[in-house]
Write a protein that holds these residues in place. Structure first.
Motif, mmCIF file in Angstrom:
data_model
loop_
_atom_site.group_PDB
_atom_site.id
_atom_site.type_symbol
_atom_site.label_atom_id
_atom_site.label_comp_id
_atom_site.label_asym_id
_atom_site.label_seq_id
_atom_site.Cartn_x
_atom_site.Cartn_y
_atom_site.Cartn_z
ATOM 1 N N SER A 151 21.790 -13.293 -28.347
ATOM 2 C CA SER A 151 20.841 -13.665 -29.392
ATOM 3 C C SER A 151 21.601 -14.385 -30.532
ATOM 4 O O SER A 151 22.457 -14.085 -31.098
ATOM 5 N N TYR A 152 21.100 -15.628 -30.933
ATOM 6 C CA TYR A 152 21.381 -16.397 -32.072
ATOM 7 C C TYR A 152 20.452 -16.227 -33.057
ATOM 8 O O TYR A 152 19.132 -16.190 -32.893
ATOM 9 N N PRO A 153 20.799 -16.105 -34.029
ATOM 10 C CA PRO A 153 19.854 -15.987 -35.563
ATOM 11 C C PRO A 153 19.241 -17.391 -35.744
ATOM 12 O O PRO A 153 19.618 -18.412 -35.546
ATOM 13 N N THR A 154 17.917 -17.451 -36.214
ATOM 14 C CA THR A 154 16.852 -18.401 -36.259
ATOM 15 C C THR A 154 16.531 -18.354 -37.785
ATOM 16 O O THR A 154 15.850 -19.243 -38.238
ATOM 17 N N SER A 155 17.021 -17.303 -38.440
ATOM 18 C CA SER A 155 16.555 -17.058 -40.004
ATOM 19 C C SER A 155 17.410 -15.730 -40.503
ATOM 20 O O SER A 155 18.257 -15.264 -39.640
ATOM 21 N N ASP A 156 17.705 -15.714 -41.581
ATOM 22 C CA ASP A 156 18.050 -14.375 -42.144
ATOM 23 C C ASP A 156 17.241 -13.407 -41.329
ATOM 24 O O ASP A 156 16.194 -13.484 -41.155
ATOM 25 N N CYS A 157 17.893 -12.234 -41.112
ATOM 26 C CA CYS A 157 17.250 -11.167 -40.396
ATOM 27 C C CYS A 157 17.969 -9.783 -40.658
ATOM 28 O O CYS A 157 19.088 -9.755 -40.882
ATOM 29 N N THR A 158 17.029 -8.775 -40.108
ATOM 30 C CA THR A 158 17.643 -7.484 -40.375
ATOM 31 C C THR A 158 17.373 -6.726 -38.594
ATOM 32 O O THR A 158 16.294 -6.845 -38.288
ATOM 33 N N ILE A 159 18.482 -6.143 -38.338
ATOM 34 C CA ILE A 159 18.469 -5.805 -36.938
ATOM 35 C C ILE A 159 18.912 -4.205 -36.785
ATOM 36 O O ILE A 159 19.761 -3.892 -37.380
ATOM 37 N N LEU A 160 17.885 -3.620 -36.358
ATOM 38 C CA LEU A 160 18.617 -2.134 -36.027
ATOM 39 C C LEU A 160 19.195 -2.286 -34.712
ATOM 40 O O LEU A 160 18.881 -2.571 -33.628
ATOM 41 N N THR A 161 20.533 -1.625 -34.576
ATOM 42 C CA THR A 161 21.449 -1.787 -33.595
ATOM 43 C C THR A 161 21.526 -0.375 -32.705
ATOM 44 O O THR A 161 20.717 0.663 -33.259
#
Length: 104
Positions: free
Chosen positions: A85-95
């Motif tokens: 996965s590459y970011p396409t915007s600022d983001c928040t991810i639950l790992t």
């Protein structure tokens, strides 16, 4: 080249870190380089060990076969493979979300 802020959260592990990820870098690779220990196995998008759930922003997956692991409801809920996965915007991810995939 765009650089995005990617916030990685896992309450059970006490993780709440924001990393800067170039638009052409994989989230998992940058997290690892920053000393953040995330689960992974194949690093090729052919397993679900590195599954995360994008709750804000978005990422783009490249390669692998994520549709083998996620149905349309799980995709809509934000499940992505962080190794591809590459970011396409600022983001928040639950790992560390592999155990939660079946809830959606």
């Amino acid at each position: 080249m765009a650089v995005y802020n990617v916030r990685l959260i896992n309450e059970a592990e006490g993780l709440d870190e924001t990393i800067e990820v170039d638009e052409d870098e994989f989230v998992l690779d940058v997290a690892e380089a920053e000393g953040i220990n995330l689960p992974f196995s194949c690093r090729a998008g052919t397993c679900s060990t590195c599954a995360g759930r994008v709750i804000e922003g978005d990422v783009k997956e490249s390669g692998g076969n994520p549709d083998m692991f996620f149905n349309s409801g799980q995709r809509a809920a934000g499940f992505r493979l962080l190794c591809i996965s590459y970011p396409t915007s600022d983001c928040t991810i639950l790992t560390n979300q592999e155990p939660n995939i079946s809830q959606f």
